[in-house]
Scaffold this motif. Structure first.
Motif, PDB file in Angstrom:
ATOM      1  N   GLY A   1      22.545   5.313  10.155  1.00 34.98           N
ATOM      2  CA  GLY A   1      23.645   5.066  11.069  1.00 34.98           C
ATOM      3  C   GLY A   1      24.836   5.981  10.850  1.00 34.98           C
ATOM      4  O   GLY A   1      25.974   5.602  11.122  1.00 34.98           O
ATOM      5  N   GLY A   2      24.604   7.205  10.372  1.00 37.30           N
ATOM      6  CA  GLY A   2      25.675   8.159  10.152  1.00 37.30           C
ATOM      7  C   GLY A   2      26.198   8.189   8.738  1.00 37.30           C
ATOM      8  O   GLY A   2      26.982   9.069   8.379  1.00 37.30           O
ATOM      9  N   ILE A   3      25.730   7.267   7.882  1.00 33.02           N
ATOM     10  CA  ILE A   3      26.209   7.236   6.490  1.00 33.02           C
ATOM     11  C   ILE A   3      25.465   8.268   5.641  1.00 33.02           C
ATOM     12  O   ILE A   3      26.043   8.910   4.773  1.00 33.02           O
ATOM     13  N   GLY A   4      24.188   8.435   5.913  1.00 32.55           N
ATOM     14  CA  GLY A   4      23.400   9.351   5.098  1.00 32.55           C
ATOM     15  C   GLY A   4      23.124  10.662   5.803  1.00 32.55           C
ATOM     16  O   GLY A   4      23.191  10.761   7.030  1.00 32.55           O
ATOM     17  N   ASN A   5      22.783  11.679   5.007  1.00 30.86           N
ATOM     18  CA  ASN A   5      22.416  12.986   5.568  1.00 30.86           C
ATOM     19  C   ASN A   5      21.475  13.690   4.604  1.00 30.86           C
ATOM     20  O   ASN A   5      21.699  14.821   4.200  1.00 30.86           O
ATOM     21  N   GLU A   6      20.415  12.974   4.198  1.00 26.85           N
ATOM     22  CA  GLU A   6      19.458  13.526   3.237  1.00 26.85           C
ATOM     23  C   GLU A   6      18.114  13.735   3.939  1.00 26.85           C
ATOM     24  O   GLU A   6      17.631  12.852   4.653  1.00 26.85           O
ATOM     25  N   PHE A   7      17.487  14.865   3.712  1.00 28.81           N
ATOM     26  CA  PHE A   7      16.174  15.136   4.288  1.00 28.81           C
ATOM     27  C   PHE A   7      15.497  16.216   3.449  1.00 28.81           C
ATOM     28  O   PHE A   7      16.137  16.906   2.645  1.00 28.81           O
TER      29      PHE A   7
ATOM     30  N   TYR B   1      10.403   1.570   2.365  1.00 28.23           N
ATOM     31  CA  TYR B   1      11.344   1.922   3.433  1.00 28.23           C
ATOM     32  C   TYR B   1      11.109   3.338   3.962  1.00 28.23           C
ATOM     33  O   TYR B   1      11.855   3.821   4.802  1.00 28.23           O
ATOM     34  N   GLY B   2      10.079   3.992   3.455  1.00 26.25           N
ATOM     35  CA  GLY B   2       9.795   5.362   3.895  1.00 26.25           C
ATOM     36  C   GLY B   2       8.930   5.404   5.146  1.00 26.25           C
ATOM     37  O   GLY B   2       7.986   6.200   5.232  1.00 26.25           O
ATOM     38  N   ARG B   3       9.228   4.571   6.131  1.00 21.47           N
ATOM     39  CA  ARG B   3       8.453   4.479   7.357  1.00 21.47           C
ATOM     40  C   ARG B   3       9.148   5.248   8.476  1.00 21.47           C
ATOM     41  O   ARG B   3      10.344   5.055   8.709  1.00 21.47           O
ATOM     42  N   LEU B   4       8.403   6.080   9.164  1.00 21.02           N
ATOM     43  CA  LEU B   4       8.966   6.903  10.224  1.00 21.02           C
ATOM     44  C   LEU B   4       9.640   6.040  11.285  1.00 21.02           C
ATOM     45  O   LEU B   4       9.111   5.015  11.710  1.00 21.02           O
ATOM     46  N   ASP B   5      10.839   6.452  11.685  1.00 18.46           N
ATOM     47  CA  ASP B   5      11.564   5.828  12.795  1.00 18.46           C
ATOM     48  C   ASP B   5      11.965   4.379  12.512  1.00 18.46           C
ATOM     49  O   ASP B   5      12.172   3.607  13.443  1.00 18.46           O
ATOM     50  N   CYS B   6      12.049   4.003  11.234  1.00 17.58           N
ATOM     51  CA  CYS B   6      12.497   2.665  10.863  1.00 17.58           C
ATOM     52  C   CYS B   6      13.818   2.775  10.089  1.00 17.58           C
ATOM     53  O   CYS B   6      14.065   3.766   9.400  1.00 17.58           O
ATOM     54  N   GLU B   7      14.643   1.713  10.180  1.00 15.19           N
ATOM     55  CA  GLU B   7      15.982   1.749   9.585  1.00 15.19           C
ATOM     56  C   GLU B   7      16.199   0.628   8.574  1.00 15.19           C
ATOM     57  O   GLU B   7      17.329   0.242   8.301  1.00 15.19           O
ATOM     58  N   GLU B   8      15.123   0.087   8.021  1.00 14.96           N
ATOM     59  CA  GLU B   8      15.276  -1.006   7.069  1.00 14.96           C
ATOM     60  C   GLU B   8      15.776  -0.478   5.728  1.00 14.96           C
ATOM     61  O   GLU B   8      15.662   0.702   5.414  1.00 14.96           O
ATOM     62  N   GLY B   9      16.295  -1.402   4.918  1.00 18.77           N
ATOM     63  CA  GLY B   9      16.878  -0.999   3.645  1.00 18.77           C
ATOM     64  C   GLY B   9      18.039  -0.051   3.881  1.00 18.77           C
ATOM     65  O   GLY B   9      18.878  -0.264   4.751  1.00 18.77           O
ATOM     66  N   ASP B  10      18.081   1.019   3.084  1.00 18.17           N
ATOM     67  CA  ASP B  10      19.087   2.053   3.302  1.00 18.17           C
ATOM     68  C   ASP B  10      18.558   3.205   4.142  1.00 18.17           C
ATOM     69  O   ASP B  10      19.127   4.295   4.169  1.00 18.17           O
TER      70      ASP B  10
ATOM     71  N   ASP C   1       0.808  -1.211   0.000  1.00 22.32           N
ATOM     72  CA  ASP C   1       0.000   0.000   0.000  1.00 22.32           C
ATOM     73  C   ASP C   1       0.848   1.271   0.000  1.00 22.32           C
ATOM     74  O   ASP C   1       0.320   2.372   0.117  1.00 22.32           O
ATOM     75  N   ILE C   2       2.177   1.092  -0.111  1.00 25.13           N
ATOM     76  CA  ILE C   2       3.085   2.238  -0.167  1.00 25.13           C
ATOM     77  C   ILE C   2       3.781   2.225  -1.523  1.00 25.13           C
ATOM     78  O   ILE C   2       4.411   1.230  -1.888  1.00 25.13           O
ATOM     79  N   SER C   3       3.650   3.283  -2.279  1.00 31.09           N
ATOM     80  CA  SER C   3       4.255   3.361  -3.608  1.00 31.09           C
ATOM     81  C   SER C   3       4.914   4.723  -3.785  1.00 31.09           C
ATOM     82  O   SER C   3       4.751   5.618  -2.954  1.00 31.09           O
ATOM     83  N   ALA C   4       5.658   4.871  -4.877  1.00 29.94           N
ATOM     84  CA  ALA C   4       6.369   6.126  -5.117  1.00 29.94           C
ATOM     85  C   ALA C   4       6.517   6.356  -6.609  1.00 29.94           C
ATOM     86  O   ALA C   4       6.409   5.438  -7.427  1.00 29.94           O
ATOM     87  N   SER C   5       6.791   7.610  -6.957  1.00 30.67           N
ATOM     88  CA  SER C   5       6.989   7.966  -8.363  1.00 30.67           C
ATOM     89  C   SER C   5       8.285   7.372  -8.903  1.00 30.67           C
ATOM     90  O   SER C   5       8.379   7.004 -10.075  1.00 30.67           O
ATOM     91  N   SER C   6       9.319   7.283  -8.051  1.00 26.62           N
ATOM     92  CA  SER C   6      10.611   6.721  -8.451  1.00 26.62           C
ATOM     93  C   SER C   6      11.412   6.422  -7.200  1.00 26.62           C
ATOM     94  O   SER C   6      10.959   6.692  -6.076  1.00 26.62           O
ATOM     95  N   GLN C   7      12.632   5.855  -7.391  1.00 27.40           N
ATOM     96  CA  GLN C   7      13.480   5.542  -6.247  1.00 27.40           C
ATOM     97  C   GLN C   7      14.931   5.512  -6.697  1.00 27.40           C
ATOM     98  O   GLN C   7      15.237   5.282  -7.870  1.00 27.40           O
ATOM     99  N   TRP C   8      15.866   5.771  -5.769  1.00 28.75           N
ATOM    100  CA  TRP C   8      17.290   5.642  -6.087  1.00 28.75           C
ATOM    101  C   TRP C   8      17.608   4.220  -6.511  1.00 28.75           C
ATOM    102  O   TRP C   8      18.228   3.968  -7.528  1.00 28.75           O
ATOM    103  N   SER C   9      17.208   3.301  -5.649  1.00 25.79           N
ATOM    104  CA  SER C   9      17.541   1.881  -5.834  1.00 25.79           C
ATOM    105  C   SER C   9      16.525   1.061  -5.083  1.00 25.79           C
ATOM    106  O   SER C   9      15.631   1.597  -4.411  1.00 25.79           O
ATOM    107  N   ASP C  10      16.671  -0.273  -5.169  1.00 27.07           N
ATOM    108  CA  ASP C  10      15.741  -1.144  -4.456  1.00 27.07           C
ATOM    109  C   ASP C  10      15.813  -0.950  -2.948  1.00 27.07           C
ATOM    110  O   ASP C  10      14.818  -1.163  -2.240  1.00 27.07           O
ATOM    111  N   SER C  11      16.958  -0.542  -2.445  1.00 28.53           N
ATOM    112  CA  SER C  11      17.117  -0.376  -0.998  1.00 28.53           C
ATOM    113  C   SER C  11      16.586   0.955  -0.493  1.00 28.53           C
ATOM    114  O   SER C  11      16.580   1.204   0.711  1.00 28.53           O
TER     115      SER C  11
END
Length: 852
Positions: free
Chosen positions: A112-118, A64-73, A49-59
């Motif tokens: 975990g400190g690798i990303g900084n996108e918002f 994976y756009g769930r608040l306070d979750c760290e799955e995928g990337d 039930d969660i979809s998007a127009s596009s994505q960087w990658s499968d991860s």
């Protein structure tokens, strides 16, 4: 969905403290109602039930756009291409049904400190049918929402106005400076009204003392030209207007913002027509319209409303019509409740007739249930088509397996039906035996039997005597084997059972299993429509003594005034009685001049009533004849020599407490400005003490009232209060009762959690109802308890009391209510019945400890 705490803010506004006003409104409306997370972070919203127009990658996919979750990337990240101003990336959530969304939360990707996108800012689009998308704007018309300033923190934003939708899209505003990733959550609750659009004339403009008052629907999300079509707006935004329509709850808006208004000069036919479209065919019980009544400025509630219903494609030929009582004394805005008499419809068209130059609405809500033939498995009319896999083929082996499963299910259902029918036959045999025993024992005299009685419209039920059972009166007997539980509650309440009847304590059978409590539901109504006292066998033994002598009163001395209410087998009339003082006991006296007629209530049994109803009527006379307390309505006389049988009880000249207080205001600025009659807080204290005294007397006899409320308290001279029992019979209060499958009606907003879930009515449950009654009094009966909740949400809230996980909702502290008084209310609503105060303790507290 109008959170009717608005009137409570009026007192604060009169004190001219705008900042306090805003805070009180926000807390009252959104503090704990309809702000639950809808399931992004907890997984209730499925990946599909969660979809998007596009994505960087499968991860970094949409799931994976769930608040306070760290799955995928760690988030959803769109694949950005092209110029920023042409980018329309979105994260879409399908809620599967219409929801009322009040709050959204966003977070960036830190991985975990690798990303900084918002996303620093974003927009929201929403849709109710998946085809027409609407851009959300706040009450000042702004689309862009300020979001995150780092990748770690969660930023919550209130949606004002709230959104009613099934599909939501988060659209990050993208620029050249940085990449964006998002994690999101939605907060709200299911939209139980089922309303998907209303069509109405466009609101108009008023000129008042040289000032323009704009009464347009500023947040309407449909098409607008000469009329508004296919949208929702201020009439469903959960915000009720203030008494003075020139003021608003919202800052930086124009005068008249809270209301949609029209002038009769623009409507030659004398009415405004509004059509309401719903998600499917529904069974409608009531419509509530919040209207302005500032008659000093030629604004009044509607004079009459005529409603037509459309079930399939054609409109029914016969409409319903309702005319509210006009009020030229109290200028307060108010809800007008219109009964829709369980009409089945998918659309309603209502014509609201003018009673003055202007008519203004701020909120319209409906109470309904989904029609029985629309099952929960059926998708809404507005939902998208079911997604099938065109490459999948069903082979014959799968078909044979499916047929085998269906046959097995049919056999199981047949077995269940046989068992149910067998149980019904067995229970009916037991009922007949019990009824035959009672009929043999019952005589026309008014002597009291040593039995425990619980009454319903069909027949009395008896339980073993005190020697045969160790429990006092707590258990309510069922309506019968054909009782069906409310289908919409089956999945919402916990499963539990009762331990030994000695303790009355509860134990959880299976924690967290969503199952409706298998409680026995009783019909509280007596034969004439009022509630009946529950009387234990032990008490009846103590009171039995001599036969009760009740005087026969000549019918010719009764003069009919009006019908107060009715039940299945009888009616309650307001009459004038001539010379009834001569029929009274020595310990009873009327405060009237000699030879003056006296107002009395006459409960009359219809001549066509069956034998069981007549027996119940005689038993009610026996119970009433034993009640002798200055704060309890007395039985004065009877008419038994011929049909129709009648019992004559006291009535008070000022009517019931609910209507009395709603016509008054507390002492203060509002009363001075409106010249309205007032009731002081010392008078409220005096009346509350009398109610506690009357209930102390009932509890001393182990009588259980079961319907204590302001509608069942009568007001006499000098604020004298007497507790009565016929509020349930009055059509005026039909909205205070919840009907179970067309059978029992229950005052659930006044009932304790154990009464609703277990069918247990005790003195402790009367204490709970006293707390609600006290709350009504301190709000001057300007709103229904839990008015911000639907009936089903009230029942769901009792489940929270049972679970006791600090998520239950209490009635809020009324404005200017002293803290000790509210503390007393909260003690009445304690989960543990043993920790609630007794009526003796309540009466003592009100006498000695609490001052107004």
């Amino acid at each position: 969905w109008c959170y009717k705490a608005i009137y409570s803010s009026v007192y604060t506004r009169v004190l001219r403290d705008p900042s306090s006003l805003k805070g009180q409104i926000n807390q009252s409306i959104f503090a704990c109602v309809c702000r639950s997370p809808l399931g992004m972070s907890r997984g209730q919203i499925l990946d599909e039930d969660i979809s998007a127009s596009s994505q960087w990658s499968d991860s970094t996919a949409a799931k994976y756009g769930r608040l306070d979750c760290e799955e995928g990337d760690g988030a959803w990240c769109p694949e950005i291409a092209g110029e920023p101003e042409n980018i329309n990336e979105f994260l879409q959530i399908d809620l599967r049904s219409l929801h009322f969304i009040t709050l959204v939360g966003t977070q960036g990707r830190h991985a975990g400190g690798i990303g900084n996108e918002f996303a620093q800012t974003y927009k929201i689009k929403y849709s109710r049918d998946g085809s027409r998308w609407i851009s959300w704007r706040n009450r000042q018309g702004k689309e862009v929402i300020e979001a995150n300033r780092n990748a770690y923190d969660i930023v919550l934003k209130d949606l004002e106005p709230p959104i009613i939708a099934r599909f939501i899209r988060f659209m990050p505003v993208i620029d050249h400076s940085m990449n964006v990733c998002m994690r999101v959550e939605l907060y709200g609750c299911e939209w139980l009204d089922g309303l998907v659009s209303y069509n109405s004339p466009v609101g108009q403009q008023m000129t008042l003392n040289g000032q323009y008052i704009y009464l347009n629907d500023s947040v309407y999300d449909g098409a607008m030209s000469n009329s508004m079509t296919e949208g929702l707006g201020q009439l469903t935004d959960g915000m009720c207007g203030l008494d003075d329509f020139t003021h608003s709850h919202v800052y930086n808006v124009w005068p008249g913002y809270d209301y949609v208004g029209w002038t009769n000069e623009s409507f030659s036919n004398g009415y405004v027509e509004i059509m309401f479209e719903f998600d499917r065919t529904r069974n409608f019980t009531t419509m509530k319209v919040h209207c302005n009544n500032m008659f000093s400025r030629r604004v009044k509630t509607f004079q009459k409303v005529v409603c037509y219903f459309r079930s399939e494609s054609d409109w029914e030929a016969t409409p319903i019509s309702f005319s509210p009582v006009m009020d030229d004394v109290n200028p307060s805005a108010r809800f007008v409740t219109v009964s829709l008499y369980n009409h089945m419809a998918s659309a309603i068209k209502c014509q609201y007739y003018f009673s003055d130059i202007w008519m203004m609405f701020s909120e319209i809500t409906f109470q309904s249930d989904t029609a029985m033939y629309n099952t929960t498995l059926s998708p809404p009319k507005t939902g998208p088509p079911i997604r099938d896999d065109p490459t999948h083929k069903v082979d014959d082996s799968n078909t044979r397996i499916l047929i085998g499963c269906l046959v097995a299910i049919i056999f199981i259902l047949v077995a269940i039906i046989v068992i149910i029918l067998w149980r019904q036959v067995w229970q009916k045999m037991l009922e007949k035996v019990s009824r035959r025993m009672l009929d043999d024992e019952l005589t026309a005299s008014l002597s009291i039997q040593s039995e425990t009685f619980t009454y319903n419209n069909n027949s009395p039920s008896s339980v073993p005597s005190e020697q045969e059972s160790s429990s006092t009166y707590e258990r309510i007997f069922p309506l019968g084997p054909d009782y069906q539980e409310p289908s919409r509650l089956v999945r919402k309440l916990p499963e539990f059972s009762q331990t030994s009847e000695d303790t009355g304590e509860l134990q959880i059978v299976q924690e967290g299993v969503p199952h409706y409590a298998e409680a026995d539901i009783v019909n509280l109504q007596g034969v004439t429509g009022g509630n009946t006292y529950a009387v234990p066998a032990l008490t009846m033994d103590l009171l039995s003594g001599k036969d009760v002598a009740v005087e026969e009163f000549p019918r010719k001395l009764l003069t009919f005034k009006e019908k107060l209410g009715e039940g299945q087998f009888g009616e309650v009339h307001l009459c004038e009685a001539e010379g009834i003082q001569d029929f009274m006991d020595e310990d009873f006296s009327f405060d009237v001049i000699e030879n003056q007629t006296v107002l009395v209530a006459v409960k009359m049994l219809r001549t066509d009533a069956n034998k069981n109803a007549r027996n119940d009527f005689l038993k009610e006379i026996k119970i009433m004849s034993r009640l002798k307390d200055p704060n309890i309505i007395r039985l004065l006389a009877v008419c038994m020599s011929s049909d129709p049988l009648c019992m004559i009880t006291e009535y008070m000249e000022n009517g019931d407490l609910n209507q009395f207080l709603s016509r008054h205001e507390p002492e203060g600025m509002i009363a001075l400005l409106s010249n309205a009659p007032t009731v002081s807080y010392s008078n409220l204290h005096h009346m509350a003490t009398q109610i506690a005294s009357g209930m102390k007397y009932l509890s001393s006899l182990n009588f259980v009232h079961r319907d204590l409320a302001t509608r069942n308290c009568l007001v006499g001279k000098n604020f004298t209060i007497k507790i009565a029992d016929f509020g349930m019979s009055r059509n005026l209060y039909s909205g205070d009762y919840y009907r179970i499958q067309g059978r029992a009606v229950l005052p659930i907003r006044w009932m304790s959690w154990e009464s609703i879930l277990l069918g247990k009515f005790t003195t402790s449950s009367d204490v709970w109802a006293f707390g609600v009654t006290l709350w009504e009094m301190l709000t001057f009966c300007k709103e229904q308890p839990y008015s911000q909740l639907s009936d089903e949400q009230v029942i769901e809230n009792t489940g929270e009391f049972f679970r006791d996980q600090r998520r239950q909702i209490y009635l809020p502290q009324p404005p200017m209510c002293p803290d000790p008084v509210y503390k007393l209310m909260l003690s009445c609503w304690h989960r543990n019945t043993k920790e609630r105060p007794s009526f003796q303790e309540i009466h003592h507290t009100l006498l000695d400890c609490i001052g107004y």
